[in-house]
Design an enzyme around this catalytic site. Structure first.
Site, PDB file in Angstrom:
ATOM      1  N   ASP A  10       0.569  -1.179  -0.216  1.00 37.21           N
ATOM      2  CA  ASP A  10      -0.252  -0.175  -0.024  1.00 37.21           C
ATOM      3  C   ASP A  10       0.795   1.091   0.217  1.00 37.21           C
ATOM      4  O   ASP A  10       2.003   1.142   0.335  1.00 37.21           O
ATOM      5  CB  ASP A  10      -0.997   0.053   1.281  1.00 37.21           C
ATOM      6  CG  ASP A  10      -1.663   0.888   1.591  1.00 37.21           C
ATOM      7  OD1 ASP A  10      -2.413   1.662   0.363  1.00 37.21           O
ATOM      8  OD2 ASP A  10      -1.857   1.770   2.599  1.00 37.21           O
ATOM      9  N   LEU A  11       0.341   2.273  -0.212  1.00 35.68           N
ATOM     10  CA  LEU A  11       1.116   3.493  -0.355  1.00 35.68           C
ATOM     11  C   LEU A  11       1.233   4.701   0.787  1.00 35.68           C
ATOM     12  O   LEU A  11       1.940   4.724   1.666  1.00 35.68           O
ATOM     13  CB  LEU A  11       0.756   4.318  -1.782  1.00 35.68           C
ATOM     14  CG  LEU A  11       1.776   5.558  -1.859  1.00 35.68           C
ATOM     15  CD1 LEU A  11       3.033   5.592  -2.068  1.00 35.68           C
ATOM     16  CD2 LEU A  11       0.941   6.518  -2.978  1.00 35.68           C
ATOM     17  N   ASP A  12      -0.335   4.959   0.959  1.00 40.16           N
ATOM     18  CA  ASP A  12      -0.446   6.036   2.132  1.00 40.16           C
ATOM     19  C   ASP A  12      -0.428   5.480   3.452  1.00 40.16           C
ATOM     20  O   ASP A  12      -1.126   4.607   3.485  1.00 40.16           O
ATOM     21  CB  ASP A  12      -1.694   6.989   1.701  1.00 40.16           C
ATOM     22  CG  ASP A  12      -1.852   7.458   0.404  1.00 40.16           C
ATOM     23  OD1 ASP A  12      -1.033   8.352   0.223  1.00 40.16           O
ATOM     24  OD2 ASP A  12      -2.838   7.377  -0.182  1.00 40.16           O
ATOM     25  N   THR A  18       1.280  10.349   3.897  1.00 41.25           N
ATOM     26  CA  THR A  18       0.581  11.398   3.346  1.00 41.25           C
ATOM     27  C   THR A  18      -0.750  11.516   4.092  1.00 41.25           C
ATOM     28  O   THR A  18      -1.548  12.608   3.625  1.00 41.25           O
ATOM     29  CB  THR A  18       0.272  10.871   1.786  1.00 41.25           C
ATOM     30  OG1 THR A  18       0.182   9.553   1.640  1.00 41.25           O
ATOM     31  CG2 THR A  18       1.338  11.446   0.928  1.00 41.25           C
ATOM     32  N   LYS A  46      -8.818   6.703   6.118  1.00 42.79           N
ATOM     33  CA  LYS A  46      -7.885   5.764   5.834  1.00 42.79           C
ATOM     34  C   LYS A  46      -7.985   4.739   4.969  1.00 42.79           C
ATOM     35  O   LYS A  46      -8.729   3.860   5.194  1.00 42.79           O
ATOM     36  CB  LYS A  46      -6.843   5.329   6.986  1.00 42.79           C
ATOM     37  CG  LYS A  46      -6.198   6.561   7.751  1.00 42.79           C
ATOM     38  CD  LYS A  46      -5.149   5.960   8.634  1.00 42.79           C
ATOM     39  CE  LYS A  46      -4.315   7.356   9.309  1.00 42.79           C
ATOM     40  NZ  LYS A  46      -3.610   7.099  10.542  1.00 42.79           N
ATOM     41  N   ARG A  50     -11.358   8.318  -2.697  1.00 42.16           N
ATOM     42  CA  ARG A  50     -11.415   9.760  -2.361  1.00 42.16           C
ATOM     43  C   ARG A  50     -13.122  10.211  -2.604  1.00 42.16           C
ATOM     44  O   ARG A  50     -13.532  10.765  -1.536  1.00 42.16           O
ATOM     45  CB  ARG A  50     -10.856  10.795  -3.464  1.00 42.16           C
ATOM     46  CG  ARG A  50     -10.982  11.856  -3.314  1.00 42.16           C
ATOM     47  CD  ARG A  50     -10.352  12.634  -4.916  1.00 42.16           C
ATOM     48  NE  ARG A  50      -8.860  12.132  -5.117  1.00 42.16           N
ATOM     49  CZ  ARG A  50      -8.480  12.454  -6.569  1.00 42.16           C
ATOM     50  NH1 ARG A  50      -9.038  13.077  -7.210  1.00 42.16           N
ATOM     51  NH2 ARG A  50      -7.323  11.805  -6.809  1.00 42.16           N
ATOM     52  N   SER A 115      -2.459   0.444  -4.203  1.00 40.26           N
ATOM     53  CA  SER A 115      -3.029   1.535  -3.682  1.00 40.26           C
ATOM     54  C   SER A 115      -4.128   2.283  -4.053  1.00 40.26           C
ATOM     55  O   SER A 115      -4.527   2.070  -5.363  1.00 40.26           O
ATOM     56  CB  SER A 115      -2.037   2.687  -3.649  1.00 40.26           C
ATOM     57  OG  SER A 115      -2.419   3.888  -3.436  1.00 40.26           O
ATOM     58  N   ALA A 116      -5.226   2.820  -3.226  1.00 40.53           N
ATOM     59  CA  ALA A 116      -6.436   3.357  -3.797  1.00 40.53           C
ATOM     60  C   ALA A 116      -6.296   4.789  -4.289  1.00 40.53           C
ATOM     61  O   ALA A 116      -7.066   5.299  -4.943  1.00 40.53           O
ATOM     62  CB  ALA A 116      -7.291   3.501  -2.463  1.00 40.53           C
ATOM     63  N   SER A 117      -5.229   5.462  -4.242  1.00 41.95           N
ATOM     64  CA  SER A 117      -4.966   6.644  -4.591  1.00 41.95           C
ATOM     65  C   SER A 117      -4.788   6.852  -6.024  1.00 41.95           C
ATOM     66  O   SER A 117      -3.942   5.916  -6.718  1.00 41.95           O
ATOM     67  CB  SER A 117      -3.674   7.123  -4.077  1.00 41.95           C
ATOM     68  OG  SER A 117      -3.332   8.497  -4.368  1.00 41.95           O
ATOM     69  N   ASN A 119      -3.348   9.540  -7.188  1.00 39.07           N
ATOM     70  CA  ASN A 119      -2.168  10.219  -7.431  1.00 39.07           C
ATOM     71  C   ASN A 119      -0.847   9.406  -6.839  1.00 39.07           C
ATOM     72  O   ASN A 119       0.312   9.942  -6.710  1.00 39.07           O
ATOM     73  CB  ASN A 119      -2.188  11.390  -6.121  1.00 39.07           C
ATOM     74  CG  ASN A 119      -3.333  12.022  -6.448  1.00 39.07           C
ATOM     75  OD1 ASN A 119      -3.312  12.866  -7.535  1.00 39.07           O
ATOM     76  ND2 ASN A 119      -4.224  12.240  -5.538  1.00 39.07           N
ATOM     77  N   LYS A 146     -10.955  -0.840  -1.885  1.00 37.07           N
ATOM     78  CA  LYS A 146     -10.624  -1.969  -0.832  1.00 37.07           C
ATOM     79  C   LYS A 146     -11.876  -1.705   0.261  1.00 37.07           C
ATOM     80  O   LYS A 146     -12.220  -0.680   0.326  1.00 37.07           O
ATOM     81  CB  LYS A 146      -9.541  -1.522  -0.093  1.00 37.07           C
ATOM     82  CG  LYS A 146      -8.083  -1.542  -1.015  1.00 37.07           C
ATOM     83  CD  LYS A 146      -6.964  -0.984  -0.111  1.00 37.07           C
ATOM     84  CE  LYS A 146      -5.736  -0.922  -0.795  1.00 37.07           C
ATOM     85  NZ  LYS A 146      -4.690  -0.155  -0.592  1.00 37.07           N
ATOM     86  N   GLU A 170      -0.092  -3.370   4.573  1.00 33.76           N
ATOM     87  CA  GLU A 170      -0.984  -2.273   4.574  1.00 33.76           C
ATOM     88  C   GLU A 170      -1.086  -1.786   6.110  1.00 33.76           C
ATOM     89  O   GLU A 170      -0.967  -2.184   7.186  1.00 33.76           O
ATOM     90  CB  GLU A 170      -2.525  -3.000   4.536  1.00 33.76           C
ATOM     91  CG  GLU A 170      -3.187  -2.909   3.024  1.00 33.76           C
ATOM     92  CD  GLU A 170      -3.730  -1.620   2.736  1.00 33.76           C
ATOM     93  OE1 GLU A 170      -3.647  -0.860   3.687  1.00 33.76           O
ATOM     94  OE2 GLU A 170      -4.210  -1.313   1.748  1.00 33.76           O
ATOM     95  N   ASP A 171      -1.582  -0.396   6.014  1.00 35.09           N
ATOM     96  CA  ASP A 171      -1.986   0.113   7.283  1.00 35.09           C
ATOM     97  C   ASP A 171      -3.395   0.369   7.533  1.00 35.09           C
ATOM     98  O   ASP A 171      -3.756   0.841   8.562  1.00 35.09           O
ATOM     99  CB  ASP A 171      -1.383   1.687   7.320  1.00 35.09           C
ATOM    100  CG  ASP A 171      -1.814   2.691   6.507  1.00 35.09           C
ATOM    101  OD1 ASP A 171      -2.241   2.136   5.250  1.00 35.09           O
ATOM    102  OD2 ASP A 171      -2.215   3.829   7.028  1.00 35.09           O
TER     103      ASP A 171
END
Ligand code: BG6
Ligand code: MG
Length: 218
Positions: A10-12, A18, A46, A50, A115-117, A119, A146, A170-171
């Site tokens: 995962d990213l964020d 972020t 989290k 968006r 990631s869900a982002s 960006n 997710k 994942e966080d």
């Protein structure tokens, strides 16, 4: 003997922090609509897309808006978020990430982003990590957010591995649930009580030891 294994990050909240920028942008938006939005409430956003994040925020403020207005606010929020993103650099990579990725590279284990982002690519470019990932799967590639496993199942395809040979880092609760639904091994980063559904939980990326990783791949 080494197992055929691949990693999906995962990213964020895993690679970069972020969440604080998402929070600032959502809080400004809430304030402009006349209500407050706390850091505790921000936990609910989290790992969430968006569009869904805006729905949760409007529920918190008990605000109802037209579809047109919602779309304008989504754009506005992202523009403010991007102002923070454009200022990012490699100093924002979370402690432990570089060591983790280097360990995988040394052991010739492939990894992708999940990631869900929307960006994600830009953020990885800004912090100088884009080239290290075999593939990027992000909010632009999925139709189901997710906890649906779609993003990780596409990640497994990019790794050319069966889901059971993939490890997800994942966080977010929704992310751990997505990994479990995909039949993957899940490593939660954060509070063990919150991420109790994960196979393993560490306080931070830095807390993951080389011994743990060696055991996982051998
Ligand atoms: C997730 C974040 O990774 O991406 C969420 O945890 C965020 O907070 C989601 O809403 C979508 O991100 P973006 O960058 O497309 O708005
Ligand atoms: Mg996350």
């Amino acid at each position: 003997m080494k197992k055929e294994i691949g990693f999906i990050f995962d990213l964020d909240g895993v690679i970069v922090d972020t969440a604080k920028y998402h929070y600032l942008a959502w809080r400004n938006l809430a304030n402009s609509l006349g209500f407050d939005f706390t850091e505790v409430q921000n936990e609910q956003l989290k790992g969430v897309s968006r569009v869904k994040s805006l729905e949760i925020l409007l529920d918190i403020g008990k605000v109802q808006l037209s579809q047109e207005k919602k779309e304008a606010l989504l754009l506005e929020k992202n523009e403010e978020y991007l102002e923070y993103v454009y200022k990012m650099n490699s100093n924002e990579i979370l402690p432990g990430v570089d060591r983790f990725l280097s360990f995988l590279e040394t052991n010739k284990i492939k990894f992708v982003l999940g990631s869900a982002s929307k960006n994600a690519q830009l953020i990885l470019e800004k912090v100088g990590l884009l080239e290290r990932f075999t593939a990027i799967v992000d909010g632009n590639n999925v139709s189901k957010a997710k906890p649906n496993p779609e993003v990780f199942l596409i990640g497994a395809k990019k790794l050319n591995m069966s889901p059971t040979n993939c490890v997800v880092v994942e966080d977010a609760i929704a992310g751990v649930q997505a990994a479990n639904a995909a039949n993957m091994i899940s490593i939660g980063i954060g509070n063990a009580k919150v991420l109790s559904e994960a196979n393993y939980v560490f306080d931070s990326m830095e807390a993951i030891t080389s011994d743990f990783l060696k055991n996982l791949i051998n």
